[in-house]
Design an enzyme around this catalytic site. Structure first.
Site, PDB file in Angstrom:
ATOM      1  N   THR A  29      -6.678 -26.651  -9.378  1.00  0.00           N
ATOM      2  CA  THR A  29      -7.243 -25.419  -9.929  1.00  0.00           C
ATOM      3  C   THR A  29      -6.794 -24.191  -9.158  1.00  0.00           C
ATOM      4  OG1 THR A  29      -9.244 -25.723  -8.577  1.00  0.00           O
ATOM      5  CG2 THR A  29      -9.304 -26.546 -10.847  1.00  0.00           C
ATOM      6  N   ASP A  30      -6.928 -24.221  -7.823  1.00  0.00           N
ATOM      7  CA  ASP A  30      -6.588 -23.004  -7.079  1.00  0.00           C
ATOM      8  C   ASP A  30      -5.082 -22.781  -7.014  1.00  0.00           C
ATOM      9  OD1 ASP A  30      -6.222 -25.114  -5.335  1.00  0.00           O
ATOM     10  OD2 ASP A  30      -7.346 -24.246  -3.676  1.00  0.00           O
ATOM     11  N   CYS A  31      -4.300 -23.841  -7.025  1.00  0.00           N
ATOM     12  CA  CYS A  31      -2.838 -23.672  -7.060  1.00  0.00           C
ATOM     13  C   CYS A  31      -2.406 -23.066  -8.388  1.00  0.00           C
ATOM     14  CB  CYS A  31      -2.145 -25.014  -6.856  1.00  0.00           C
ATOM     15  SG  CYS A  31      -2.485 -25.759  -5.250  1.00  0.00           S
ATOM     16  N   THR A  56      -3.759 -19.326  -8.387  1.00  0.00           N
ATOM     17  CA  THR A  56      -2.974 -18.467  -7.499  1.00  0.00           C
ATOM     18  C   THR A  56      -1.570 -18.260  -8.045  1.00  0.00           C
ATOM     19  OG1 THR A  56      -4.266 -19.249  -5.609  1.00  0.00           O
ATOM     20  CG2 THR A  56      -2.162 -18.203  -5.128  1.00  0.00           C
TER      21      THR A  56
END
Length: 733
Positions: free
Chosen positions: A452-454, A457
């Site tokens: 999710t955060d990759c 971002t």
């Protein structure tokens, strides 16, 4: 890899290879190190600054003018850092620091008769000697950890396999420590597992890792598919190996290790009593009463596992799922631990001459790095993560418009274009995977796991590169951007937050079944402030440029996420970070995210508490420094020294929160600038990352990404004042 200045040899009797002969091959984000023995090839393939930097050789970097302002310091920082950008556009680097990865690799290579290259042998020995505890000679869970049975027993085994004699001073010292801690009999479950694979521990001494769980109906709450992705990925090959009791052939070395690892004769050990014998120095999560009861029942079953005919079916099911994992990740695996276990499974199931075994062997090199010797990283890199954050930092620092940085940003965009995942896994429902079309992984497209955060971002970085800058091509179409948005919107949890890989699948009581005594909160997915903020920030950045696409859903998701972020703030005003150390890390994400929605120190009690919490932790020299022990204790613990990375996170948070007093921010900025070398670089300081509560991991590019970002942001907000290098300036490293 490591920063220049790190000692290459700690003990005069430990040698190194000719470091000038190491070369890094890069293609589509894949990074593999090779030792070139041929002098002609060495001559025709000159060593690059990237290779010299990561190996630790002297660089020919120019000395830059001493910065007078924060912006000049940011410029100097990126002037150095962009030299480390690879030819395909990514920044090389990796998650490194755990000390339990090399043992799994070397034991696997020993069992499966994979030759260990001589250059690897020399450099792995050098790395382990460099990372031994200087006082007692043992090894811990990670490079800054105290000595444990897990780390000491397994790395002792590695050095013996690699040829160090038991009478070698390094071995004598570490063996004394191991015996003082109770010997290998006290290793935690993961340690017992690897020692049993090597045949220096008996399978009877493990609690069951029963593969039959995969045969349960999917709706059963403890079906392994409901575990957190890394836990189920490790449980799968562990269950296969345990179910068949695969173990190495007895050799003279194994017979010697059986005598060296224990404080009593090997043939007198009561193995069933050893199952729950875990050294206190290793124990982070004790076994619950429920787990003990389950182990009691399963131990009865394991006395005759073939009686009902389920074991053969479970082994077949397990191997089929192993094949899916390998094919869907191009034999990389979700991470290093399950990847190496798969090599043993393939060796047993298909043989050393099979195509699958050859492909699995080839991918081992993707995890091998060479700082202070050779190590095994936890993943095949952090290419996407580091590159996306770098692009955001350069934009936010005001450096992307500098013509000298244009090509660097174009190259970063080209890499992120290449790295986006462009297909779903094969048979996702069958192998318990979610869709991945449009996602970004942590490392490379080939690894293939949506994070999710990759993804958030990377989406934000791409939008900044394609929409804010006037010189970059539109490489990633609206359709592909929307695919990423669709994935993100589908992954919000019921609490309003976002987890790491997928929505939470299992009930929380599964944590009572955590068999890995060394980690915490590993059985199911959890929502994390960092992941939540990455996603929400990306969605709202997307909405600025594409206001008509799923706008109502983005608003609703954001509203729930804000409520989640408010709710998880602790009573002291901090947010616990699970992937970086720790409160400064999470504060940066949260305050930058809430800034989007207009929350500031003046109008938000949440932001006010968050800022005041950070201010209360500022050290006398103007910086911030958190110990990795913060993550274990779940309370802020000061590092003895300020750290430039923690300081950058803290000042970025304070600036996002519109903290009304510039002075503490200025002092933090001056500390960052004071640690900068004349070349523009920063030295490696304490470990920056964490996972599973109890293990720490190094992100070596953070000391560039976030320092540059903080310096540039400060210059923008406060009109780039001239530095005042007075007596109060920060202490140098």
């Amino acid at each position: 890899m490591h920063s220049p200045g790190t000692k290459q040899i700690v003990n005069s009797y430990i040698r190194s290879t000719d470091l000038s002969k190491w070369r890094l091959k890069v293609k589509h984000g894949r990074q593999t190190w090779h030792y070139i023995d041929d002098d002609e090839e060495v001559k025709n393939w000159p060593q690059s600054i990237i290779e010299k930097y990561w190996i630790g050789l002297p660089l020919e970097s120019k000395t830059l003018a001493k910065p007078r302002t924060a912006f000049e310091a940011a410029q100097n920082g990126f002037e150095f850092y962009k030299q480390l950008q690879a030819s395909d556009g990514h920044w090389s680097g990796a998650c490194e620091g755990p000390m339990f990865l090399l043992p799994g690799l070397i034991i696997t290579m020993y069992i499966t008769h994979i030759p260990i290259p001589e250059a690897w042998r020399i450099e792995i020995i050098r790395y382990l000697v460099n990372k031994a505890n200087p006082v007692d000679g043992g090894w811990g869970l990670h490079i800054e950890h105290h000595s444990t049975v897990f780390g000491t027993a397994l790395n002792y085994v590695v050095l013996r396999i690699l040829g160090l004699d038991p009478d070698h001073p390094v071995m004598i010292k570490s063996r004394i420590t191991l015996h003082k801690l109770g010997g290998a009999i006290c290793a935690p479950t993961w340690g017992k597992f690897w020692l049993a694979c090597l045949n220096v521990y008996d399978w009877e001494g493990l609690n069951p890792i029963t593969p039959e769980l995969w045969l349960l109906p999917h709706f059963v709450p403890f079906h392994p598919s409901r575990f957190w992705i890394h836990t189920r990925a490790v449980y799968l090959p562990m269950g296969y190996i345990y179910g068949l009791r695969l173990t190495a052939e007895v050799t003279p070395l194994i017979e010697q290790l059986r005598q060296e690892l224990y404080v009593q004769p090997f043939d007198t050990i009561n193995w069933s009593r050893a199952r729950n014998n875990i050294a206190e120095v290793d124990l982070y999560t004790p076994h619950s009463k429920l787990l003990k009861f389950c182990n009691f029942i399963l131990n009865i079953y394991e006395k005759s596992p073939y009686f009902l005919g389920l074991r053969e079916v479970a082994i077949q099911e397990s191997y089929e799922l192993i094949k899916y994992e390998d094919e869907n990740t191009d034999y990389i695996g979700v991470a290093a631990v399950n990847k190496i276990m798969h090599v043993i499974c393939i060796y047993h199931e298909e043989g050393p001459d099979s195509e699958s075994f050859k492909l699995a062997k080839e991918r081992i090199n993707d995890f091998m790095l060479a700082p202070e010797g050779m190590l095994m990283a936890g993943s095949d890199g952090a290419q996407v993560w580091d590159t996306a954050f770098t692009a955001i930092a350069v934009n936010e620092a005001g450096l992307a418009d500098d013509p000298s940085n244009h090509q660097s940003m174009i190259n970063a965009l080209e890499f992120l274009d290449d790295a986006q995942i462009k297909k779903n896994p094969k048979d996702p429902e069958r192998c318990y995977r979610d869709n991945t079309l449009g996602a970004w992984a942590f490392s490379t497209r080939q690894q293939g796991y949506f994070v999710t955060d990759c993804t958030g971002t990377s989406l934000e970085a791409v939008l900044n590169l394609q929409k804010k800058l006037g010189y970059t091509p539109d490489l990633i179409s609206k359709e592909r951007l929307c695919q990423a948005v669709d994935l993100l919107l589908s992954n919000q949890g019921v609490d309003g937050g976002f987890a790491s890989y997928e929505r939470t699948r299992g009930p929380k009581f599964l944590e009572w079944l955590n068999p890995a005594e060394i980690f915490g909160n590993i059985m199911i997915e959890y929502s994390y402030p960092e992941c939540t903020c990455s996603v929400v920030t990306a969605l709202n950045t997307f909405q600025k440029w594409y206001p008509d696409y799923r706008a109502a859903e983005i608003r609703q998701v954001s509203k729930k996420a804000i409520t989640y972020l408010h709710n998880v703030q602790d009573e002291n005003g901090g947010w616990y970070g699970s992937w970086g150390i720790c409160y400064t890390y999470a504060a940066m994400f949260v305050m930058q995210c809430l800034e989007i929605f207009g929350e500031t120190y003046e109008n938000s009690e949440v932001i006010k508490k968050g800022c005041d919490f950070l201010i209360s932790k500022q050290k006398d020299d103007g910086g911030w420094g958190e110990s990795y022990k913060t993550c274990e204790a779940m309370t802020y613990i000061h590092h003895e020294n300020s750290q430039v990375v923690n300081t950058a996170w803290a000042v970025l948070a304070l600036m996002a929160g519109k903290y009304p007093n510039e002075e503490p921010i200025r002092r933090g900025i001056q500390l960052i600038a004071s640690r900068q070398l004349p070349t523009g670089e920063w030295k490696q300081e304490a470990i920056e990352g964490t996972f599973n509560k109890n293990c720490a991991v190094r992100y070596p590019n953070y000391k560039y990404i976030f320092t540059i970002w903080a310096l540039g942001k400060y210059a923008e907000i406060y009109n780039n004042p001239i530095f005042s290098w007075r007596k109060e300036r920060m202490a140098k490293t």
